[in-house]
Scaffold this motif. Sequence first.
Motif, mmCIF file in Angstrom:
data_model
loop_
_atom_site.group_PDB
_atom_site.id
_atom_site.type_symbol
_atom_site.label_atom_id
_atom_site.label_comp_id
_atom_site.label_asym_id
_atom_site.label_seq_id
_atom_site.Cartn_x
_atom_site.Cartn_y
_atom_site.Cartn_z
ATOM 1 N N MET A 1 0.837 -1.200 0.000
ATOM 2 C CA MET A 1 0.000 0.000 0.000
ATOM 3 C C MET A 1 0.867 1.243 0.000
ATOM 4 S SD MET A 1 -3.169 -1.043 0.234
ATOM 5 C CE MET A 1 -3.886 0.528 0.549
ATOM 6 N N ARG A 2 0.474 2.238 -0.751
ATOM 7 C CA ARG A 2 1.188 3.516 -0.709
ATOM 8 C C ARG A 2 0.614 4.338 0.429
ATOM 9 N NH1 ARG A 2 4.659 6.797 -2.633
ATOM 10 N NH2 ARG A 2 4.219 8.942 -3.221
ATOM 11 N N CYS B 1 -3.172 8.536 6.220
ATOM 12 C CA CYS B 1 -3.335 7.381 5.317
ATOM 13 C C CYS B 1 -3.420 6.087 6.113
ATOM 14 C CB CYS B 1 -2.165 7.289 4.348
ATOM 15 S SG CYS B 1 -2.005 8.671 3.222
ATOM 16 N N LEU C 1 -6.673 3.643 6.221
ATOM 17 C CA LEU C 1 -6.518 2.251 5.822
ATOM 18 C C LEU C 1 -6.920 1.305 6.949
ATOM 19 C CD1 LEU C 1 -5.483 0.102 3.800
ATOM 20 C CD2 LEU C 1 -3.246 0.383 4.860
ATOM 21 N N GLN D 1 5.773 -0.004 3.528
ATOM 22 C CA GLN D 1 4.541 0.238 2.769
ATOM 23 C C GLN D 1 3.702 -1.042 2.714
ATOM 24 O OE1 GLN D 1 3.884 3.543 0.965
ATOM 25 N NE2 GLN D 1 5.219 3.931 2.694
ATOM 26 N N LYS E 1 -8.102 0.862 -5.472
ATOM 27 C CA LYS E 1 -6.994 0.814 -6.423
ATOM 28 C C LYS E 1 -5.658 1.165 -5.777
ATOM 29 C CE LYS E 1 -9.887 1.927 -10.360
ATOM 30 N NZ LYS E 1 -10.137 2.842 -11.466
ATOM 31 N N ARG E 2 -5.673 1.574 -4.518
ATOM 32 C CA ARG E 2 -4.435 2.000 -3.854
ATOM 33 C C ARG E 2 -3.520 0.838 -3.513
ATOM 34 N NH1 ARG E 2 -6.250 4.724 1.319
ATOM 35 N NH2 ARG E 2 -7.619 2.957 1.254
ATOM 36 N N GLY E 3 -4.032 -0.382 -3.494
ATOM 37 C CA GLY E 3 -3.220 -1.494 -3.023
ATOM 38 C C GLY E 3 -3.166 -2.662 -3.973
#
Length: 123
Positions: free
Chosen positions: A14-15, A21, A25, A45, A64-66
Amino acid sequence: KKKFVVRRRIDLLMRMDCEGCVLKLSKALTSLKGVESVSVDVKQQKATVVGYMEAEEVMKAVGKRGEIWPYVHHSLVAHPYVAGVYDRQAPPNQVRSTGDPETLNFTRTEEKLLFIFSDENPN
């Protein structure tokens, strides 16, 4: 029909840039049904989710982040420096996971050469 879900551990790449963040998350993952624990490593990350849930549900929650954690320990790959496996951005002692059997296993000739000079065989 009911789906039979087993207890599993899912690692995600993950970013994450800030504590906001991480909190967002963590909140998204802990709200999933069946999740027992969530741990986040900002330095790598990486987010780890443990519980009784499907990988598809977890991926839907993060969007879509991961992506599923793409790395494995370098000792599990016979040729860790082959293109497509070696990744400069990977955490220490980790390389990209691959399904290529030529990368995962040694050939017979390579095996023989590896064990010629072993500590167990002084001759």
